[in-house]
Structures are given as structure tokens and as C-alpha cells.
Scaffold this active site. Structure first.
Site, PDB file in Angstrom:
ATOM      1  N   GLY A 249      28.516  48.642  43.919  1.00 45.01           N
ATOM      2  CA  GLY A 249      28.494  47.203  44.088  1.00 45.01           C
ATOM      3  C   GLY A 249      28.638  46.364  42.844  1.00 45.01           C
ATOM      4  N   GLY A 291      32.495  52.007  43.284  1.00 42.28           N
ATOM      5  CA  GLY A 291      33.868  52.050  43.789  1.00 42.28           C
ATOM      6  C   GLY A 291      34.726  51.133  42.938  1.00 42.28           C
ATOM      7  N   ARG A 292      34.649  49.848  43.260  1.00 42.51           N
ATOM      8  CA  ARG A 292      35.452  48.825  42.590  1.00 42.51           C
ATOM      9  C   ARG A 292      35.349  48.873  41.059  1.00 42.51           C
ATOM     10  NH1 ARG A 292      36.257  43.872  45.181  1.00 42.51           N
ATOM     11  NH2 ARG A 292      34.523  44.434  46.513  1.00 42.51           N
ATOM     12  N   CYS A 360      54.146  36.847  59.463  1.00 42.05           N
ATOM     13  CA  CYS A 360      54.054  35.675  60.330  1.00 42.05           C
ATOM     14  C   CYS A 360      52.602  35.299  60.579  1.00 42.05           C
ATOM     15  CB  CYS A 360      54.803  35.923  61.621  1.00 42.05           C
ATOM     16  SG  CYS A 360      56.533  36.186  61.268  1.00 42.05           S
TER      17      CYS A 360
HETATM   18  C1  LIG Z   1      31.564  50.471  49.720  1.00 41.06           C
HETATM   19  C2  LIG Z   1      30.379  51.239  49.310  1.00 41.06           C
HETATM   20  C3  LIG Z   1      30.138  51.498  47.964  1.00 41.06           C
HETATM   21  C4  LIG Z   1      31.022  50.987  46.851  1.00 41.06           C
HETATM   22  O1  LIG Z   1      31.013  49.617  46.704  1.00 41.06           O
HETATM   23  P1  LIG Z   1      31.738  48.954  45.432  1.00 41.06           P
HETATM   24  O2  LIG Z   1      31.450  47.530  45.549  1.00 41.06           O
HETATM   25  O3  LIG Z   1      33.194  49.254  45.561  1.00 41.06           O
HETATM   26  O4  LIG Z   1      31.143  49.566  44.212  1.00 41.06           O
HETATM   27  C5  LIG Z   1      29.051  52.270  47.641  1.00 41.06           C
HETATM   28  N1  LIG Z   1      28.211  52.756  48.592  1.00 41.06           N
HETATM   29  C6  LIG Z   1      28.414  52.526  49.903  1.00 41.06           C
HETATM   30  C7  LIG Z   1      27.469  53.088  50.890  1.00 41.06           C
HETATM   31  C8  LIG Z   1      29.497  51.754  50.302  1.00 41.06           C
HETATM   32  O5  LIG Z   1      29.679  51.514  51.598  1.00 41.06           O
END
Ligand SMILES: *Cc1c(COP(=O)(O)O)cnc(C)c1O
Length: 426
Positions: A249, A291-292, A360
Site C-alpha cells: 500500500g 505491489g505498486r 466509445c
Molecule cells: C493489492 C494488495 C496489495 C498491494 O497493494 P499496493 O498498493 O500495490 O502495494 C497487498 N496486499 C493485498 C492483500 C492486496 O490486495
């Protein structure tokens, strides 16, 4: 370029936009437009910074592969020695095909299917991150029905700490009103009723409060609530947990946000968890699910201007990428920096412009009322920055559009890592 900047791995050289040491126009000449381009170093560098910042702490980093699941990119992360956070059986198959072993994976998600659970058990996935009591029951049932009596499953309960992450409502997950996780009262009920699930070993508690967090305060609050939940859980259940999972996150810079640096984030984790871990009787690990943070600024989407459409009140630039290729702006109204491949087009008179795709839908818009040079016209190439996370992985075939190609750059070389989709399978 500054660290963690959208252009950190995409600098201008001699008037042209590059990825590492490759001129992006060369990639377009060979593979066409629109195309996603990723930097090898862009994926590696955040992981190395996390590892450095967390050294000394027993940690397991699991990349949230829903942010980007291209197998060639996952291989880079495998080489860095990190694991995977899965949210589906499909992701598990992809991660396995790249060579990750089951014990490098944790399986998250609110709606795991029976066949996904069975397959995760067969693949010896390290742990299930369980989000409801019926899910615990289902795992228990599947173990009883299909596996030898001594086979148990490791589980971490996902705790919903009811913390406001102060991010977009669509990507906040740790509020009581969100569908995710278990409330503290439910977790403590599980602690008192472990005999209901003899085939399940509760090994941890996890949290993930939302995505694109630009301050550390909600994380700190969630960490503290998690610690208190661990303490109560252990005293009620009389078991010692093996790990806490702090989720992902952490936000990145898309525009002028000032998210905490990876180093600040690591400092917070060290401060909140180092002494705590040393004070425990049992060996305990900390898991992270970024992730991000890893993929976001490692990728861009290249596109070509098709038409310039001037109205009295507004100018439209219609490009060849659409919301099916990159959904975030239509889905969340999110911002992506847009820059020309030819640096000469960065200057000059500007006009308030909507940059839109050909689909569209009025929502098919990458920028609204953005001040961009009037020199941007038919044939010019643009790069949408910060598209490495939730870009290709959210792409669809809306309007029967084939999904774009993906290219990986490493130093002076580039490799096609996914063909542009063909129309026939559609
Ligand atoms: C999507 C997700 C993440 C990663 O979130 P990011 O914002 O991309 O770091 C981590 N843990 C869980 C359970 C998620 O669903």
C-alpha cells in the site's frame, strides 16, 4: 532524476526520451503503438532499497503480483529473492510457471474458490490469508475430504483494523465498511474456538489497509492495532504466531504527491517491529506485500497522437491508447504525467487539452484540461508515466481492442516480453 520519480528510469538524452539506455522511438519502430515499456532496473531498485532498509529484521517480501503479472518481470523479482502475494489460482499458475515454489507464496483474497484452495494446498502454498470464518470452514472441509489426515494448512487471519488510509475510496480496504478482513471480535472468537478447525494451523495475522498511501500515520496506527490484536490472540489461543504480515500500500509519486520514501517506510517498520520481535519468545518474521511501490514507476505506456481536434471551448488530442489499455484514469480519475518522446515538444505555447482515447466512452480520458503545448499533433509520440502497476494487469478487450505489446529494457537492450494481442482469439 530523483529517486522514486516517475522519470527516474526514463530520462531524456540528446532531445529524446529513453528507458535506461534505449531510445523509446526505436522500440516503437520495431513493435508499434501503443506499447508498455518497463525498466529492468526500475523493478530491481525498489526491492534492493527495501532489503537494505530492513536489514537486520527477519523479513519476507512478497510482491503483490496483481499489480503486474508479466512472467518476465516476475523473473526479475525472483532473482532478487523475494516471494509472491497471490489473489487467484491464475496468478498461482503464472508464478509457478516462472519458478516460484509454493512456499514463496501467500494467498490473499476475500472469495477464494474451492478449486483454488485445493490447488494451493497441492502446490504447498506457504499460507492462506483468510478473510472470513466460512473460508476457514471451507479450508478445513477441503483438507478433510481430499488430503491425508496429517496434512494441515497454515493460515494467517486478515485483521481489518478499521483505520482510514486517506486514499481513494476504491482502494481503501482497512475500514470496517470495506469487504476485507475480519473484525477484531471475530479474530478473538477464532482464538477461543480453534478446536473447530483441527486441520488448520493459525500462523499469523495480516493487514492491508489500502493502496497509494501517501502518509505513514495510518500505517503506524494499523501496526499498533495489529500488535495489540496479536497479544490478545496469543493469550486467548495459547499459541505463538510465526509471523505478522504488514500488507502493501505504500504510495508512489504520480504528480506532486510527496509519499514517504522507501527509506522512511523501512525506518517506521524497524521502529515499530524490531524491538517487538526481539522481545518475543518464539522466532517471528515480518512479511510485506508491496505491489505498486515496486512496479509503479518501472513502466510507461507509449502512445501516438491520432488527431488534434480544436473546439472553441476545448482542445482534444485523440491518441491510439484507450481505457482498455490503461483503466486507472477512467476508473479512479487517477493522474498520469504525459510527456513527449521528442523533448523539443516540451516547450512553447500551451492550451488546455483533454487527452482521450478512441473508445466509445466519455470516461475514456487520460487527462482533462491539462496544459500541454499546442505543438502536440498527429503522428507525435507520447509517454504516459507511472504505468507499471495496475496498467497492463487491468487491461481488457473493451471495444474488441487487442491488448498492447509489452517490452522490457535492460541497459542497452530491449526484449519483447508479450506480443501485441491478435484479434483472432477474440
Ligand atoms: C493489492 C494488495 C496489495 C498491494 O497493494 P499496493 O498498493 O500495490 O502495494 C497487498 N496486499 C493485498 C492483500 C492486496 O490486495
Amino acid at each position: 532524476m530523483k529517486k522514486s520519480d516517475p522519470q527516474e528510469f526514463f530520462p531524456y538524452h540528446g532531445g529524446k526520451l529513453f528507458c535506461e539506455e534505449v531510445d523509446l522511438s526505436e522500440i516503437l519502430r520495431k513493435h508499434g503503438s501503443p506499447t508498455y515499456v518497463y525498466s529492468h532496473e526500475g523493478f530491481r531498485s525498489p526491492v534492493e532499497r527495501l532489503k537494505t532498509g530492513l536489514s537486520g529484521l527477519p523479513v519476507q517480501i512478497c510482491f503483490a503480483m496483481k499489480s503486474n503479472s508479466n512472467p518476465e518481470l516476475l523473473k526479475i523479482l525472483k532473482q532478487c529473492g523475494i516471494g509472491i502475494d497471490l489473489v487467484s489460482g491464475g496468478e498461482m499458475r503464472i508464478a509457478r510457471s516462472v519458478g516460484f515454489s509454493g512456499n514463496q507464496m501467500v494467498f490473499s483474497g476475500v472469495g477464494k474458490l474451492p478449486e483454488e484452495i485445493e490447488s494451493a494446498l497441492k502446490n504447498d502454498v506457504f499460507s492462506f490469508h483468510v478473510e472470513s470464518i466460512p473460508e476457514l470452514d471451507l479450508i478445513q472441509e477441503i483438507l478433510e475430504a481430499r488430503f491425508p489426515p496429517d496434512r494441515r494448512a497454515r493460515v494467517a487471519l486478515r485483521f481489518n483494523p478499521d483505520v482510514n488510509p486517506k486514499t481513494h475510496p476504491y482502494i481503501s480496504t482497512g475500514l470496517r465498511e470495506n469487504k476485507f478482513g475480519l473484525e477484531k471480535s471475530e479474530i478473538l472468537w477464532v482464538a477461543k474456538n480453534l478446536k473447530n478447525w483441527p486441520r488448520i494451523q493459525i500462523a499469523g495475522l495480516s493487514i492491508h489497509i489500502g493502496s497509494q498511501l501517501v502518509t505513514l500515520a495510518p500505517m503506524k496506527e494499523a501496526f499498533q492495532k495489529l500488535k495489540s490484536c496479536v497479544e490478545t490472540f496469543e493469550s486467548l489461543s495459547k499459541i505463538e504466531l510465526e509471523y505478522v504480515d504488514l500488507g502493501g500500500g505504500l504510495g508512489i509519486r504520480y504528480k506532486n504527491e510527496k509519499p514517504p520514501t522507501i527509506e522512511d517506510y523501512c525506518k517506521l517498520i524497524q521502529k515499530e517491529w524490531s524491538a517487538w520481535i526481539q522481545g518475543r519468545r518464539a522466532a517471528t518474521r515480518v512479511f510485506l506485500e508491496p505491489g505498486r511501490l515496486i512496479s509503479g514507476n518501472a513502466g510507461v505506456l507509449l502512445t501516438q497522437v491520432q488527431f488534434r481536434k480544436e473546439r472553441k471551448s476545448r482542445t482534444f488530442l485523440i491518441v491510439d491508447a484507450a481505457m482498455n489499455d490503461l483503466a486507472r484514469p477512467s476508473l479512479y480519475g487517477s493522474y498520469h504525467e504525459i510527456i513527449p518522446l521528442n523533448s523539443a515538444l516540451r516547450k512553447g505555447k500551451t492550451a488546455s487539452t483533454d487527452i482521450v482515447g478512441p473508445a466509445c466512452e466519455t470516461a475514456d480520458r487520460f487527462a482533462s484540461g491539462r496544459k500541454v503545448p499546442v505543438s502536440w499533433k498527429r503522428g507525435e509520440f507520447l509517454a504516459l508515466l507511472s504505468c507499471g502497476a495496475y496498467g497492463y494487469s487491468m487491461a481488457s478487450n473493451y471495444n474488441s481492442r487487442p491488448r498492447p505489446a509489452e517490452v522490457l529494457v535492460k541497459n542497452k537492450e530491449f526484449f519483447l516480453i508479450r506480443d501485441r494481442e491478435k484479434i483472432e482469439p477474440l
